[in-house]
Design a protein around this motif. Structure first.
Motif, PDB file in Angstrom:
ATOM      1  N   UNK A 220      42.114 -12.219 -35.275  1.00 58.02           N
ATOM      2  CA  UNK A 220      43.295 -12.274 -34.924  1.00 58.02           C
ATOM      3  C   UNK A 220      43.883 -10.648 -35.414  1.00 58.02           C
ATOM      4  N   UNK A 221      44.241 -10.140 -34.011  1.00 62.41           N
ATOM      5  CA  UNK A 221      44.605  -8.586 -33.454  1.00 62.41           C
ATOM      6  C   UNK A 221      43.695  -7.862 -34.339  1.00 62.41           C
ATOM      7  N   UNK A 222      44.178  -6.584 -34.825  1.00 56.48           N
ATOM      8  CA  UNK A 222      42.954  -5.870 -35.713  1.00 56.48           C
ATOM      9  C   UNK A 222      42.376  -6.299 -36.343  1.00 56.48           C
ATOM     10  N   UNK A 223      42.783  -7.373 -36.902  1.00 50.63           N
ATOM     11  CA  UNK A 223      41.354  -7.944 -38.175  1.00 50.63           C
ATOM     12  C   UNK A 223      40.084  -9.185 -37.735  1.00 50.63           C
ATOM     13  N   UNK A 224      38.979  -9.147 -37.997  1.00 50.25           N
ATOM     14  CA  UNK A 224      38.192  -9.526 -37.428  1.00 50.25           C
ATOM     15  C   UNK A 224      37.347 -10.082 -38.457  1.00 50.25           C
ATOM     16  N   UNK A 225      37.089 -11.433 -38.711  1.00 47.51           N
ATOM     17  CA  UNK A 225      36.297 -11.594 -40.459  1.00 47.51           C
ATOM     18  C   UNK A 225      35.056 -13.388 -39.590  1.00 47.51           C
ATOM     19  N   UNK A 226      33.865 -13.259 -39.872  1.00 46.11           N
ATOM     20  CA  UNK A 226      33.132 -13.900 -40.153  1.00 46.11           C
ATOM     21  C   UNK A 226      32.582 -14.561 -41.080  1.00 46.11           C
ATOM     22  N   UNK A 227      32.686 -16.220 -41.207  1.00 41.18           N
ATOM     23  CA  UNK A 227      31.620 -16.966 -42.398  1.00 41.18           C
ATOM     24  C   UNK A 227      31.014 -16.860 -41.772  1.00 41.18           C
ATOM     25  N   UNK A 228      29.303 -17.232 -41.575  1.00 38.93           N
ATOM     26  CA  UNK A 228      28.154 -17.588 -41.085  1.00 38.93           C
ATOM     27  C   UNK A 228      26.889 -18.688 -42.339  1.00 38.93           C
TER      28      UNK A 228
END
Length: 329
Positions: free
Chosen positions: A215-223
């Motif tokens: 999301x724009x400058x924000x990145x997230x990961x769930x794994x």
């Protein structure tokens, strides 16, 4: 005579210098250390008259003086076929929380995605990230990846162990789907690895899945990830590891990013007589700053805790603070 294009040849590389301070309840791990990790890659690409793209990649470990990967890829409207010493499709479709961390800052005995197996040199049987597991590593293999079809891609690879009475072949499949999201995108990934049984180890199975949101400058990961193996002639698993992880990264602009990840895993097969399982947890925070184009500094802090369970290894808890200077070209 058909004309042909001269291949485009490029040379790239990464040079890492690391300084780490470890504070642990195990005296042998305490103290400071320096390390380096240098890599040079030679690659070429050529397009034929028929529209096929032929490319090659030669990846060298400059420190060890050895070849890490060497492969050729043919691609076109049908997708791509890679032949040679390279990762399987579990790497292309694999995802774990530390993908957002530049330097994991692990102790040697807690190397990323460590697991106990006859074909891997590791000292713990518990996973240290929720990522894919490739038993064959960079062994010679054949891999196929489809073209993107409405956001969907799939892949299949096989590593043939050769003429061996105890088969050790590995197959892997991978799937991914990406979709736009208001101001960003969502990427779903899944991969599975299977290795045939050998003289002492039953079939190995490993799975990994995760979602990446940008999301724009924000990145997230769930794994999440899972790894299983058993001894031949026994229904009892010798390794039964599961791991989950989450990470977040934010680009602050001006060449600076901040990131953090959390993960924990446990190995049910290595439980003590009282039922305590082998466990590993890690909390990582990192600040990265681009000093100049091609020059970056990473400051990484990893707070870890390892409980031995019934593994027979030494329990350990502590923290690692690591400074990495990376030069790339």
């Amino acid at each position: 005579m058909a004309s042909y294009a001269t291949a485009d040849v490029s040379v790239s590389g990464d040079f890492d210098w690391k300084y780490a301070n470890t504070a642990s309840n195990v005296a042998a791990s305490d103290g400071t250390s320096m390390a380096q990790d240098h890599e040079v890659v030679i690659s070429f690409s050529n397009k034929t008259d028929t529209g096929l793209t032929v490319s090659g990649r030669y990846d060298m470990d400059a420190d060890a003086g050895s070849v890490d990967e060497s492969s050729i890829t043919v691609s076109g409207g049908f997708g791509s076929i890679t032949m040679g010493a390279n990762d399987g499709v579990s790497d292309a479709f694999g995802v774990h929380e530390q993908d957002l961390i530049n330097d994991e800052a692990h102790l040697g005995r807690f190397s990323p995605t460590a697991f106990a197996d006859s074909s891997a040199t590791t000292t713990t049987g518990v996973m240290t990230n929720a990522g894919e597991v490739s038993v064959s590593g960079d062994a010679n293999k054949l891999a196929y990846i489809t073209p993107a079809m409405g956001g969907f891609k799939a892949g299949y690879s096989i590593a043939d162990a050769g003429v061996d009475t105890a088969s050790n072949d590995e197959t892997a499949i991978g799937l991914s789907y990406t979709m736009p999201m208001d101001g960003g995108s969502l990427l779903f990934e899944y991969n599975q690895v299977k290795r045939d049984s050998t003289a002492t180890i039953e079939e190995i199975q490993a799975t990994n899945m995760g979602v990446t949101a940008t999301l724009g400058a924000l990145s997230m990961i769930a794994s999440s990830g899972q790894f299983e193996e058993a001894s031949v002639g026994s229904n009892v698993l010798t390794e039964d590891s599961e791991a989950t992880g989450f990470a977040i990264k934010y680009d602050m602009g001006g060449g600076m990013t901040v990131a953090a990840s959390v993960m924990e895993s446990e190995d049910s097969a290595d439980a003590s007589a009282t039922g305590d399982k082998e466990k590993y947890s890690s909390n990582i925070a990192e600040v990265s700053y681009t000093i100049a184009p091609g020059l970056k500094a990473n400051l990484t802090y990893n707070d870890f805790d390892y409980k031995a369970g019934g593994s027979g290894l030494a329990a350990e808890a502590g923290s690692i603070t690591q400074l990495t200077i990376n030069a790339s070209f």
